[in-house]
Design an enzyme around this catalytic site. Structure first.
Site, PDB file in Angstrom:
ATOM      1  N   GLU A  46      -4.633  -5.656  -5.165  1.00 20.24           N
ATOM      2  CA  GLU A  46      -3.368  -6.075  -5.771  1.00 20.24           C
ATOM      3  C   GLU A  46      -3.661  -6.576  -7.184  1.00 20.24           C
ATOM      4  OE1 GLU A  46      -0.909  -8.585  -3.318  1.00 20.24           O
ATOM      5  OE2 GLU A  46      -1.391  -7.407  -1.537  1.00 20.24           O
ATOM      6  N   VAL A  64       0.837  -1.210   0.000  1.00 18.34           N
ATOM      7  CA  VAL A  64       0.000   0.000   0.000  1.00 18.34           C
ATOM      8  C   VAL A  64       0.872   1.261   0.000  1.00 18.34           C
ATOM      9  CG1 VAL A  64      -1.603   1.341   1.446  1.00 18.34           C
ATOM     10  CG2 VAL A  64      -1.981  -1.101   1.080  1.00 18.34           C
ATOM     11  N   GLY A  86      -8.566 -15.750  -0.600  1.00 21.71           N
ATOM     12  CA  GLY A  86      -7.222 -15.766  -0.007  1.00 21.71           C
ATOM     13  C   GLY A  86      -6.642 -14.370  -0.083  1.00 21.71           C
ATOM     14  N   ASP A  95      10.604   3.564   5.735  1.00 22.77           N
ATOM     15  CA  ASP A  95      10.452   2.180   6.200  1.00 22.77           C
ATOM     16  C   ASP A  95      11.639   1.839   7.097  1.00 22.77           C
ATOM     17  OD1 ASP A  95       8.518  -0.241   4.783  1.00 22.77           O
ATOM     18  OD2 ASP A  95      10.141  -0.880   6.129  1.00 22.77           O
ATOM     19  N   ASN A 125     -14.588  -5.428   2.758  1.00 21.24           N
ATOM     20  CA  ASN A 125     -13.899  -6.713   2.553  1.00 21.24           C
ATOM     21  C   ASN A 125     -14.723  -7.891   3.070  1.00 21.24           C
ATOM     22  OD1 ASN A 125     -11.824  -5.657   1.183  1.00 21.24           O
ATOM     23  ND2 ASN A 125     -10.274  -5.937   2.757  1.00 21.24           N
ATOM     24  N   LYS A 136      -3.842 -14.547  -6.614  1.00 20.10           N
ATOM     25  CA  LYS A 136      -4.691 -14.186  -7.759  1.00 20.10           C
ATOM     26  C   LYS A 136      -3.787 -13.791  -8.917  1.00 20.10           C
ATOM     27  CE  LYS A 136      -5.750  -9.353  -6.671  1.00 20.10           C
ATOM     28  NZ  LYS A 136      -6.826  -8.409  -6.560  1.00 20.10           N
ATOM     29  N   GLU A 182      -7.668   2.195   2.988  1.00 23.24           N
ATOM     30  CA  GLU A 182      -7.229   1.938   1.612  1.00 23.24           C
ATOM     31  C   GLU A 182      -8.071   0.819   1.007  1.00 23.24           C
ATOM     32  OE1 GLU A 182      -4.802   3.435  -0.442  1.00 23.24           O
ATOM     33  OE2 GLU A 182      -6.045   2.169  -1.699  1.00 23.24           O
ATOM     34  N   CYS A 231      -5.571  -9.675   2.496  1.00 24.03           N
ATOM     35  CA  CYS A 231      -6.595  -8.844   3.147  1.00 24.03           C
ATOM     36  C   CYS A 231      -7.853  -9.591   3.596  1.00 24.03           C
ATOM     37  CB  CYS A 231      -6.991  -7.704   2.219  1.00 24.03           C
ATOM     38  SG  CYS A 231      -5.661  -6.519   2.011  1.00 24.03           S
ATOM     39  N   LYS A 248      -7.672 -12.038   6.661  1.00 26.23           N
ATOM     40  CA  LYS A 248      -7.323 -11.316   7.885  1.00 26.23           C
ATOM     41  C   LYS A 248      -8.466 -10.368   8.299  1.00 26.23           C
ATOM     42  CE  LYS A 248      -4.563  -7.348   7.099  1.00 26.23           C
ATOM     43  NZ  LYS A 248      -5.263  -6.321   7.831  1.00 26.23           N
TER      44      LYS A 248
HETATM   45  N1  LIG Z   1      -2.034  -5.264   0.377  1.00 23.44           N
HETATM   46  C1  LIG Z   1      -3.241  -4.861   0.057  1.00 23.44           C
HETATM   47  O1  LIG Z   1      -3.782  -5.207  -0.990  1.00 23.44           O
HETATM   48  C2  LIG Z   1      -4.015  -3.926   0.985  1.00 23.44           C
HETATM   49  C3  LIG Z   1      -5.170  -3.290   0.489  1.00 23.44           C
HETATM   50  C4  LIG Z   1      -5.869  -2.434   1.337  1.00 23.44           C
HETATM   51  C5  LIG Z   1      -5.454  -2.250   2.641  1.00 23.44           C
HETATM   52  N2  LIG Z   1      -4.336  -2.892   3.102  1.00 23.44           N
HETATM   53  C6  LIG Z   1      -3.916  -2.630   4.483  1.00 23.44           C
HETATM   54  O2  LIG Z   1      -2.810  -1.726   4.424  1.00 23.44           O
HETATM   55  C7  LIG Z   1      -1.866  -2.029   5.457  1.00 23.44           C
HETATM   56  C8  LIG Z   1      -0.494  -2.301   4.844  1.00 23.44           C
HETATM   57  O3  LIG Z   1      -0.612  -3.462   4.045  1.00 23.44           O
HETATM   58  P1  LIG Z   1       0.590  -3.920   3.062  1.00 23.44           P
HETATM   59  O4  LIG Z   1       0.078  -5.081   2.315  1.00 23.44           O
HETATM   60  O5  LIG Z   1       1.107  -2.733   2.347  1.00 23.44           O
HETATM   61  O6  LIG Z   1       1.681  -4.385   4.157  1.00 23.44           O
HETATM   62  P2  LIG Z   1       3.170  -4.896   3.911  1.00 23.44           P
HETATM   63  O7  LIG Z   1       3.387  -5.939   4.925  1.00 23.44           O
HETATM   64  O8  LIG Z   1       3.382  -5.168   2.466  1.00 23.44           O
HETATM   65  O9  LIG Z   1       4.062  -3.622   4.272  1.00 23.44           O
HETATM   66  C9  LIG Z   1       4.187  -3.074   5.534  1.00 23.44           C
HETATM   67  C10 LIG Z   1       5.494  -2.308   5.603  1.00 23.44           C
HETATM   68  O10 LIG Z   1       5.566  -1.616   6.844  1.00 23.44           O
HETATM   69  C11 LIG Z   1       6.928  -1.619   7.258  1.00 23.44           C
HETATM   70  N3  LIG Z   1       6.978  -1.314   8.704  1.00 23.44           N
HETATM   71  C12 LIG Z   1       6.606  -2.097   9.739  1.00 23.44           C
HETATM   72  N4  LIG Z   1       6.807  -1.434  10.893  1.00 23.44           N
HETATM   73  C13 LIG Z   1       7.315  -0.210  10.577  1.00 23.44           C
HETATM   74  C14 LIG Z   1       7.708   0.916  11.345  1.00 23.44           C
HETATM   75  N5  LIG Z   1       7.613   0.944  12.684  1.00 23.44           N
HETATM   76  N6  LIG Z   1       8.198   1.998  10.692  1.00 23.44           N
HETATM   77  C15 LIG Z   1       8.290   2.008   9.336  1.00 23.44           C
HETATM   78  N7  LIG Z   1       7.929   0.967   8.562  1.00 23.44           N
HETATM   79  C16 LIG Z   1       7.441  -0.139   9.181  1.00 23.44           C
HETATM   80  C17 LIG Z   1       7.408  -3.001   6.905  1.00 23.44           C
HETATM   81  O11 LIG Z   1       8.822  -3.059   6.848  1.00 23.44           O
HETATM   82  C18 LIG Z   1       6.746  -3.188   5.527  1.00 23.44           C
HETATM   83  O12 LIG Z   1       7.594  -2.740   4.490  1.00 23.44           O
HETATM   84  C19 LIG Z   1      -2.448  -3.205   6.224  1.00 23.44           C
HETATM   85  O13 LIG Z   1      -3.179  -2.723   7.325  1.00 23.44           O
HETATM   86  C20 LIG Z   1      -3.388  -3.847   5.227  1.00 23.44           C
HETATM   87  O14 LIG Z   1      -4.444  -4.546   5.844  1.00 23.44           O
HETATM   88  C21 LIG Z   1      -3.606  -3.707   2.290  1.00 23.44           C
END
Ligand SMILES: NC(=O)c1ccc[n+]([C@@H]2O[C@H](COP(=O)([O-])OP(=O)(O)OC[C@H]3O[C@@H](n4cnc5c(N)ncnc54)[C@H](O)[C@@H]3O)[C@@H](O)[C@H]2O)c1
Length: 451
Positions: free
Chosen positions: A162, A20, A264, A39, A215, A327, A158, A267, A270
C-alpha cells in the site's frame, strides 16, 4: 479456452474489489485484458463505476479512469454477468485472522460457492488472497458443490505494498504462479508477460508459503531491529549507526530496516499470526513466528511505559499524535500504531489530539474517544502541546518546522517514533528529543519541570 487463445488477451474477473482487487483489475485492463471487478458491496461498486476509489492510493484514480475509458474495465455486483464469460477468475477477497490466529477462509469459500454455477468449462480459478497451503482443495470442494463443469485451480499470491501499489503492480519484482497443470502455467505466464517481471513457476503450496515467508521475513527484520534498538538505548549505541555498519555486508543489506513502534497494517500482523497458527496446527507449536507476534503485540505498551518514565508522566499533558495511518501515502488504519498509542495515552491521563494528511479516525470507523480529537491541520494539533509523537513519516510531518511552535516557557518533548528527524535540529529548537534506539540523555531538571 484453447491454448492459442491463452496467449491473447483474456476475459478476467477479479472477485473482491478491495485494495488488491481494484489495483489488480485496473492493471490487468491496462495491459489489454477485458476485466470485470466483482464485489458484494454495492456502495463500493457504485463508487468504482464512477471512477471513485473508496480509499487513498497514489496514482490509482488516474489509472482507473484511463482504463475505464477504454471500455476494458467494468464493475458489477452480478456474479452471473461477471463469471459466465471469464477465462480466468481471480479471488482477491479478504482473509482476516480468525480468533485462533488461523486465516479465516469464509470469504474465499463463499466466493467459490457463488462463482461455481456460472463457471465456463475449463475456466481457471486463481486464489490471489493470502491463504495457507491446503486452501485450493477446500476451494475445489466448495466449487464442486454447485457445478459439474471442469475447471482448473492456481495460486497467485499478491506482493504489492500500500502506498506504492500501482507502481508495484505495473512493475512487480516477480510474479509467483502456483499450479500443477502445464496449461494453467501457460495461460498465466502469457497473461503476465507484459509485466516484464521474472515469473516463478512453482507448486501451489510453495506459492502460498512464499507469500507468508516474504511477509514474515520482513516482520522479523523489523522485530530484530527493535530488539537491537532496545539494547542500544541501554548501552550508549545508536541503532541507526549499527544499521549503517551492518548494511554494508552484502548478506545483510542496507535496505528495509525500520526500528520503531513495531509493524502494523493490514498484512504483516495478520500474516505473522496466520503462519504462527498454521505452524501450531501442523505440530510445530514452538515456532519463531509466535515470538515475533508476541513481541510486536506488546511493543507499543512497553515503549509508552518507557517514555512515561522519561518525561515524568503523561497525566494532564497535551499530546499531539502526528500520523494516524499505518504508513505514509495511505489512509488505511488497519492495525495502525495510532490505534494503540492513542487509547494508551488517554489511559495514562493525557489529552490527545491527532493529525493525518489523509487518514480519518472516525471515517475509518474507529470509536469516538473522550479526550481525543482529530484536527484538520498540523498547526492546530501542535497548539500549546507538551508532547509530540511523530508516529508516521508523512513528508509533511517530517519536513514541518517545529521551531515555529516551540514555547520557550515550558519543556516540550518530541518523540520521533521513526527516527526521521535531525536530532541536532530538534534540540536546537529546544525540544527534549526521544527516538528509537538512541541513548539520548534526558536532563533531570527537565524531568522535574515537566511534572
Ligand atoms: N492490502 C494489501 O496491501 C495486501 C497486499 C498483499 C496481499 N493482500 C491479501 O489480499 C487479500 C485481499 O486484501 P485487501 O486488502 O484487498 O482486502 P479488502 O478487505 O480491502 O477487500 C476485500 C473485498 O472483498 C469483498 N468481498 C468479500 N466477500 C466477497 C464475496 N463473497 N464476493 C465478492 N466480494 C467479496 C469485500 O466486500 C471487499 O471489498 C487478502 O488475503 C490480503 O491478505 C493484501
Amino acid at each position: 479456452m484453447s491454448v492459442s487463445q491463452s496467449t491473447r488477451s483474456l476475459n478476467l474477473t477479479i472477485i473482491g474489489t478491495g485494495f488488491v482487487g481494484v489495483v489488480s483489475a485496473a492493471v490487468y485492463a491496462h495491459f489489454g485484458n477485458q476485466v470485470y471487478g466483482l464485489d458484494i458491496d454495492k456502495h463500493k461498486i457504485d463508487l468504482l463505476k464512477d471512477s471513485q476509489i473508496p480509499f487513498f492510493e497514489p496514482g490509482l484514480a488516474e489509472l482507473l479512469q484511463k482504463t475505464q475509458k477504454t471500455g476494458r474495465l467494468k464493475f458489477t455486483t452480478n456474479y452471473q454477468k461477471a463469471i459466465s464469460q471469464a477465462d480466468v477468475i481471480l479471488i482477491a477477497v479478504g482473509t482476516p485472522s480468525a480468533p485462533s490466529g488461523n486465516a479465516d477462509l469464509k470469504y474465499v469459500l463463499a466466493a467459490s460457492v457463488s462463482l461455481a454455477p456460472y463457471l465456463k468449462q475449463d475456466a481457471i480459478v486463481v486464489v490471489k488472497s493470502t491463504v495457507p497451503p491446503g486452501t485450493l482443495a477446500k476451494v475445489a470442494e466448495a466449487i464442486k458443490t454447485k457445478t459439474k463443469r471442469h475447471f482448473y485451480l492456481a495460486s497467485l499470491p499478491e506482493f504489492l505494498k500500500e502506498g506504492t501499489a500501482v507502481a508495484d503492480t505495473l512493475k512487480p519484482d516477480r510474479i509467483v504462479i502456483g499450479a500443477t497443470d502445464p496449461f494453467v502455467f501457460q495461460v498465466l505466464e502469457a497473461l503476465h508477460q507484459p509485466f516484464g517481471a521474472p515469473i516463478v513457476k512453482i507448486s501451489p503450496e510453495s506459492a502460498q508459503m512464499a507469500k507468508y515467508a516474504a511477509n514474515n521475513f520482513l516482520a522479523t527484520r523489523i522485530t530484530f531491529a527493535n530488539q537491537l534498538a532496545d539494547l542500544c538505548e541501554k548501552n550508549g549505541a545508536d541503532i541507526d549507526e549499527v544499521i549503517k555498519a551492518i548494511g554494508y555486508d552484502q548478506r545483510i543489506g542496507a535496505h528495509y530496516w525500520y526500528p520503531g513502534f513495531g509493524y502494523g497494517g493490514s498484512c504483516f500482523p495478520k500474516d505473522v499470526k496466520e503462519l504462527a497458527a498454521y505452524s501450531r496446527t501442523v505440530g510445530e507449536a514452538d515456532n519463531l513466528f509466535n515470538k515475533i507476534d508476541a513481541l510486536n503485540e506488546t511493543r507499543i505498551a512497553k515503549l509508552l511505559d518507557h517514555y512515561e518514565k522519561l518525561i515524568g508522566g503523561f497525566e494532564h499533558k497535551k499530546v499531539a499524535v502526528l500520523g494516524l495511518s499505518f504508513k505514509p501515502n495511505t489512509n488505511d488504519m488497519r492495525v495502525a500504531p495510532s490505534t494503540k498509542v492513542i487509547p494508551l495515552l488517554i489511559e495514562k491521563g493525557a489529552e490527545v489530539v491527532g493529525y493525518d494528511p489523509k487518514a480519518s479516525w472516525l471515517e475509518f470507523g474507529l470509536p469516538q474517544l473522550d479526550n481525543f480529537q482529530q484536527l484538520k491541520t498540523i498547526e492546530a494539533a501542535l497548539e500549546n502541546v507538551d508532547v509530540i509523537f511523530v508516529l508516521i513519516e508523512w513528508p509533511e510531518i517530517v519536513q514541518f518546522d517545529y521551531g515555529k511552535i516551540r514555547q520557550k516557557n515550558k519543556p516540550q518533548w518530541l518523540i520521533d517514533a521513526r527516527n526521521q528527524l535531525d536530532i541536532q535540529q530538534v534540540q536546537k529548537w529546544g525540544f527534549n528529543y526521544l527516538a528509537i534506539g538512541k541513548s539520548v540523555k534526558v536532563p533531570s531538571y527537565e524531568r522535574a519541570k515537566s511534572k
